[in-house]
Motif scaffolding. Structure first.
Motif, short mmCIF file in Angstrom:
data_model
loop_
_atom_site.label_atom_id
_atom_site.label_comp_id
_atom_site.label_asym_id
_atom_site.label_seq_id
_atom_site.Cartn_x
_atom_site.Cartn_y
_atom_site.Cartn_z
N GLN A 165 1.80 -5.77 0.39
CA GLN A 165 1.83 -4.85 -0.42
C GLN A 165 3.03 -3.65 -0.43
O GLN A 165 2.93 -3.10 0.88
N ALA A 166 3.46 -3.23 -1.31
CA ALA A 166 4.34 -2.05 -1.48
C ALA A 166 3.77 -0.82 -2.19
O ALA A 166 3.11 -1.22 -3.14
N GLN A 167 3.98 0.20 -1.74
CA GLN A 167 3.34 1.36 -2.59
C GLN A 167 4.59 2.33 -2.92
O GLN A 167 5.51 2.57 -2.23
N ARG B 276 9.74 -12.40 -5.45
CA ARG B 276 9.92 -11.87 -6.70
C ARG B 276 8.42 -11.14 -7.09
O ARG B 276 8.35 -10.91 -8.35
N SER B 277 7.86 -10.62 -6.37
CA SER B 277 6.62 -9.83 -6.56
C SER B 277 7.21 -8.47 -7.32
O SER B 277 8.15 -8.04 -6.86
N VAL B 278 6.46 -7.90 -7.96
CA VAL B 278 6.97 -6.62 -8.81
C VAL B 278 5.68 -5.57 -8.37
O VAL B 278 4.49 -5.72 -8.55
N TYR B 279 6.27 -4.42 -8.12
CA TYR B 279 5.32 -3.41 -7.73
C TYR B 279 5.78 -1.93 -8.65
O TYR B 279 6.95 -1.96 -8.93
N TRP B 280 4.80 -1.44 -9.12
CA TRP B 280 4.95 -0.33 -9.91
C TRP B 280 4.27 1.00 -9.24
O TRP B 280 3.51 1.32 -8.50
N GLY B 281 5.03 2.25 -9.59
CA GLY B 281 4.73 3.55 -9.31
C GLY B 281 3.60 3.95 -10.28
O GLY B 281 3.21 3.33 -11.08
N GLN B 282 2.94 5.14 -10.11
CA GLN B 282 2.11 5.80 -10.93
C GLN B 282 2.49 6.38 -12.26
O GLN B 282 1.98 6.58 -13.23
N SER C 56 12.59 10.80 -8.18
CA SER C 56 12.56 10.24 -6.81
C SER C 56 11.62 9.36 -6.79
O SER C 56 10.57 9.30 -7.45
N CYS C 57 11.94 8.11 -5.95
CA CYS C 57 10.73 7.22 -5.79
C CYS C 57 10.93 6.63 -4.37
O CYS C 57 11.95 6.10 -3.89
N ALA C 58 9.86 6.87 -3.58
CA ALA C 58 9.77 6.53 -2.15
C ALA C 58 8.94 5.16 -2.27
O ALA C 58 7.74 5.37 -2.46
N ALA C 59 9.53 4.31 -1.44
CA ALA C 59 8.55 3.18 -1.28
C ALA C 59 8.23 2.97 0.14
O ALA C 59 8.63 3.32 1.12
N SER C 60 6.96 2.57 0.49
CA SER C 60 6.29 2.33 1.41
C SER C 60 5.57 0.90 1.72
O SER C 60 5.40 0.45 0.87
N GLY C 61 5.08 0.65 2.85
CA GLY C 61 4.26 -0.63 2.93
C GLY C 61 5.07 -1.81 3.43
O GLY C 61 6.09 -1.45 3.87
#
Length: 117
Positions: free
Chosen positions: A1-3, A103-109, A21-26
């Motif tokens: 999982q990515a956050q 191709r999994s998609v992750y979104w911020g809040q 800015s958008c920081a990705a983690s996980g």
């Protein structure tokens, strides 16, 4: 999982600038595409800009020449420099990451951007 965690939104007058800015983690697969979408009240979420791991960019016609997307791969962070802002740019801006393998998609809040006239 990515956050994904966005920052940098706010209130600005027309003609002004903001930098998101958008920081990705996980669990982040290195070969990914990151981007920005936005959703205005009563409208569908729409594409704004994207950037691949190699730096190839794509923009919506409505922001070309005004917005610049960039990324720092060492920090897993993507930026959106927004200049010459217009009231119609008012929306919640969402960061997006697409893994290059699954191709999994992750979104911020989301972060609110409001441009006053």
């Amino acid at each position: 999982q990515a956050q994904l965690v966005e920052s940098g939104g706010g209130l600005v007058q027309a003609g002004g600038s903001l930098r998101l800015s958008c920081a990705a983690s996980g669990t982040i697969f290195r070969l990914n595409t990151m981007g920005w979408y936005r959703q205005a009240p009563g409208k569908q979420r729409e594409f704004v800009a994207s950037i691949t791991i190699r730096g190839s960019t794509d923009y919506a016609d409505s922001v070309k020449g005004r917005f610049i997307i960039s990324r720092d791969n060492a920090k897993n962070t993507v930026y959106l420099q927004m200049d010459s802002l217009k009231p119609e740019d008012t929306a919640v801006y969402y960061c997006n990451l697409v893994r290059g393998d699954t191709r999994s998609v992750y979104w911020g809040q989301g972060t609110q951007v409001t441009v006053s006239s």
